[in-house]
Write an enzyme that holds these catalytic residues in place. Structure first.
Site, PDB file in Angstrom:
ATOM      1  N   ASP A   1       0.874  -1.176   0.000  1.00  0.00           N
ATOM      2  CA  ASP A   1       0.000   0.000   0.000  1.00  0.00           C
ATOM      3  C   ASP A   1       0.908   1.221   0.000  1.00  0.00           C
ATOM      4  O   ASP A   1       1.566   1.517   0.998  1.00  0.00           O
ATOM      5  CB  ASP A   1      -0.889  -0.018   1.242  1.00  0.00           C
ATOM      6  CG  ASP A   1      -1.793   1.204   1.350  1.00  0.00           C
ATOM      7  OD1 ASP A   1      -1.672   2.116   0.502  1.00  0.00           O
ATOM      8  OD2 ASP A   1      -2.620   1.248   2.276  1.00  0.00           O
ATOM      9  N   VAL A   2       0.948   1.957  -1.125  1.00  0.00           N
ATOM     10  CA  VAL A   2       1.924   3.037  -1.247  1.00  0.00           C
ATOM     11  C   VAL A   2       1.649   4.195  -0.284  1.00  0.00           C
ATOM     12  O   VAL A   2       2.535   5.023  -0.044  1.00  0.00           O
ATOM     13  CB  VAL A   2       1.998   3.572  -2.697  1.00  0.00           C
ATOM     14  CG1 VAL A   2       2.524   2.506  -3.640  1.00  0.00           C
ATOM     15  CG2 VAL A   2       0.654   4.122  -3.158  1.00  0.00           C
TER      16      VAL A   2
ATOM     17  N   ASN B   1       3.224   5.020 -10.495  1.00  0.00           N
ATOM     18  CA  ASN B   1       1.994   4.987 -11.274  1.00  0.00           C
ATOM     19  C   ASN B   1       0.745   4.830 -10.414  1.00  0.00           C
ATOM     20  O   ASN B   1      -0.335   5.253 -10.814  1.00  0.00           O
ATOM     21  CB  ASN B   1       2.064   3.834 -12.289  1.00  0.00           C
ATOM     22  CG  ASN B   1       0.721   3.573 -12.942  1.00  0.00           C
ATOM     23  OD1 ASN B   1       0.292   4.315 -13.819  1.00  0.00           O
ATOM     24  ND2 ASN B   1       0.041   2.511 -12.504  1.00  0.00           N
TER      25      ASN B   1
ATOM     26  N   TYR C   1      -8.081  14.890  -7.222  1.00  0.00           N
ATOM     27  CA  TYR C   1      -7.198  14.306  -8.227  1.00  0.00           C
ATOM     28  C   TYR C   1      -6.312  15.389  -8.849  1.00  0.00           C
ATOM     29  O   TYR C   1      -5.085  15.238  -8.958  1.00  0.00           O
ATOM     30  CB  TYR C   1      -8.033  13.616  -9.304  1.00  0.00           C
ATOM     31  CG  TYR C   1      -7.224  12.811 -10.290  1.00  0.00           C
ATOM     32  CD1 TYR C   1      -6.779  11.531  -9.960  1.00  0.00           C
ATOM     33  CD2 TYR C   1      -6.908  13.313 -11.545  1.00  0.00           C
ATOM     34  CE1 TYR C   1      -6.035  10.780 -10.861  1.00  0.00           C
ATOM     35  CE2 TYR C   1      -6.171  12.576 -12.453  1.00  0.00           C
ATOM     36  CZ  TYR C   1      -5.739  11.310 -12.106  1.00  0.00           C
ATOM     37  OH  TYR C   1      -4.998  10.572 -13.004  1.00  0.00           O
TER      38      TYR C   1
ATOM     39  N   LYS D   1      -2.177  15.831  -8.691  1.00  0.00           N
ATOM     40  CA  LYS D   1      -1.385  15.752  -9.914  1.00  0.00           C
ATOM     41  C   LYS D   1      -0.602  17.039 -10.165  1.00  0.00           C
ATOM     42  O   LYS D   1       0.514  17.005 -10.701  1.00  0.00           O
ATOM     43  CB  LYS D   1      -2.281  15.409 -11.107  1.00  0.00           C
ATOM     44  CG  LYS D   1      -2.862  13.994 -11.040  1.00  0.00           C
ATOM     45  CD  LYS D   1      -1.784  12.928 -10.890  1.00  0.00           C
ATOM     46  CE  LYS D   1      -2.331  11.523 -10.917  1.00  0.00           C
ATOM     47  NZ  LYS D   1      -1.273  10.490 -10.804  1.00  0.00           N
TER      48      LYS D   1
END
Length: 257
Positions: A67-68, A94, A162, A166
């Site tokens: 789990d990043v 990613n 999101y 980003k």
């Protein structure tokens, strides 16, 4: 194998490599001769993807559940890679998630926090662990490629979590490129527009536009993204693609909506 491909071999980690764009990138790297490790939270998905990629490329693709967004899980991920391969030459950040397209005032704190953890904190934690290993290994150095998305430049309606993460990835990419410079660590970013995957099927059916209309948008095959990443990954460490945009030509990104 071409001369370029023969120079590309090394150990690559693709986070979120069990599905979608990550899986396409993992396949492209494996086909180019990289020893690929894919990570994700679902072991069954990873194992199916690894078996498929290994069969398709003839290159052994391995898995590590991680789990990043969890620092201890990310540390264990890199410990496992070091134990298995002794080094890491390429990290592709990613892994990430989206959020329901709802007005900002309706967005829950839990949703915001989950997106930030997966998309931004996860990329930072993996970069941090990659730096520790890349600085210590012999030969020193490596490359990090971040999945920025075109949302790193321009948002869709109702996409604050999101889009914010980003945009932040762009800053992380530049800081990583700067801080890694003295240690032969290169960092670049690929901004992807409308790659066709299981997660983007709604785009071809119709999505909310800035003017309030619902419109279908063109997509591109995810293998085109993989080809771009393979190119970026194959450069010598004294050269770097800092940013690259790969997108459907006719999507409503460039110009006024």
């Amino acid at each position: 194998m071409t001369e370029r491909e023969s120079k590309q071999q090394g150990v690559a980690l693709v986070t979120g490599g069990g599905t979608g764009v990550g899986k396409a990138i993992a396949r492209g790297l494996a086909a180019a001769g990289w020893s690929v490790v894919i990570s994700g939270r679902r072991g069954d998905v990873l194992e199916r993807a690894a078996a498929e990629l290994t069969a398709a490329t003839g290159q052994d693709v391995t898995t590590v559940i991680a789990d990043v967004g969890d620092p201890s899980s990310v540390a264990s991920l890199f410990t496992a890679i070091e134990a298995r391969h002794g080094r890491v030459d390429l990290l592709v950040n990613n892994a990430g998630i989206g959020a329901p397209a709802v007005p900002m005032e309706e967005l829950s704190f839990e949703t915001w926090s989950a997106v930030v953890a997966a998309n931004l904190t996860g990329a930072f934690l993996c970069t941090q662990q990659a730096f520790r290993l890349m600085k210590a290994q012999t030969p020193r150095g490596g490359r990090i490629i971040n999945n920025g998305s075109i949302s790193a430049t321009t948002p869709r309606p109702h996409s604050a979590p999101y889009t914010a993460t980003k945009h932040a990835i762009s800053g992380l990419t530049k800081s990583t490129a700067l801080d890694g410079r003295a240690f032969d660590i290169a960092c670049g970013q690929i901004d992807i527009g409308n790659a066709s995957t299981e997660m983007t099927t709604t785009i071809a059916k119709g999505v909310l536009q800035a003017n309030g209309d619902i419109a279908a948008e063109p997509t591109i095959d995810a293998t085109l993204v993989a080809d771009a990443v393979v190119y970026m990954a194959g450069l010598p460490l004294n050269a770097n693609v800092l940013t690259m945009t790969v997108m459907a030509t006719a999507m409503p990104f460039v110009g006024r909506g």
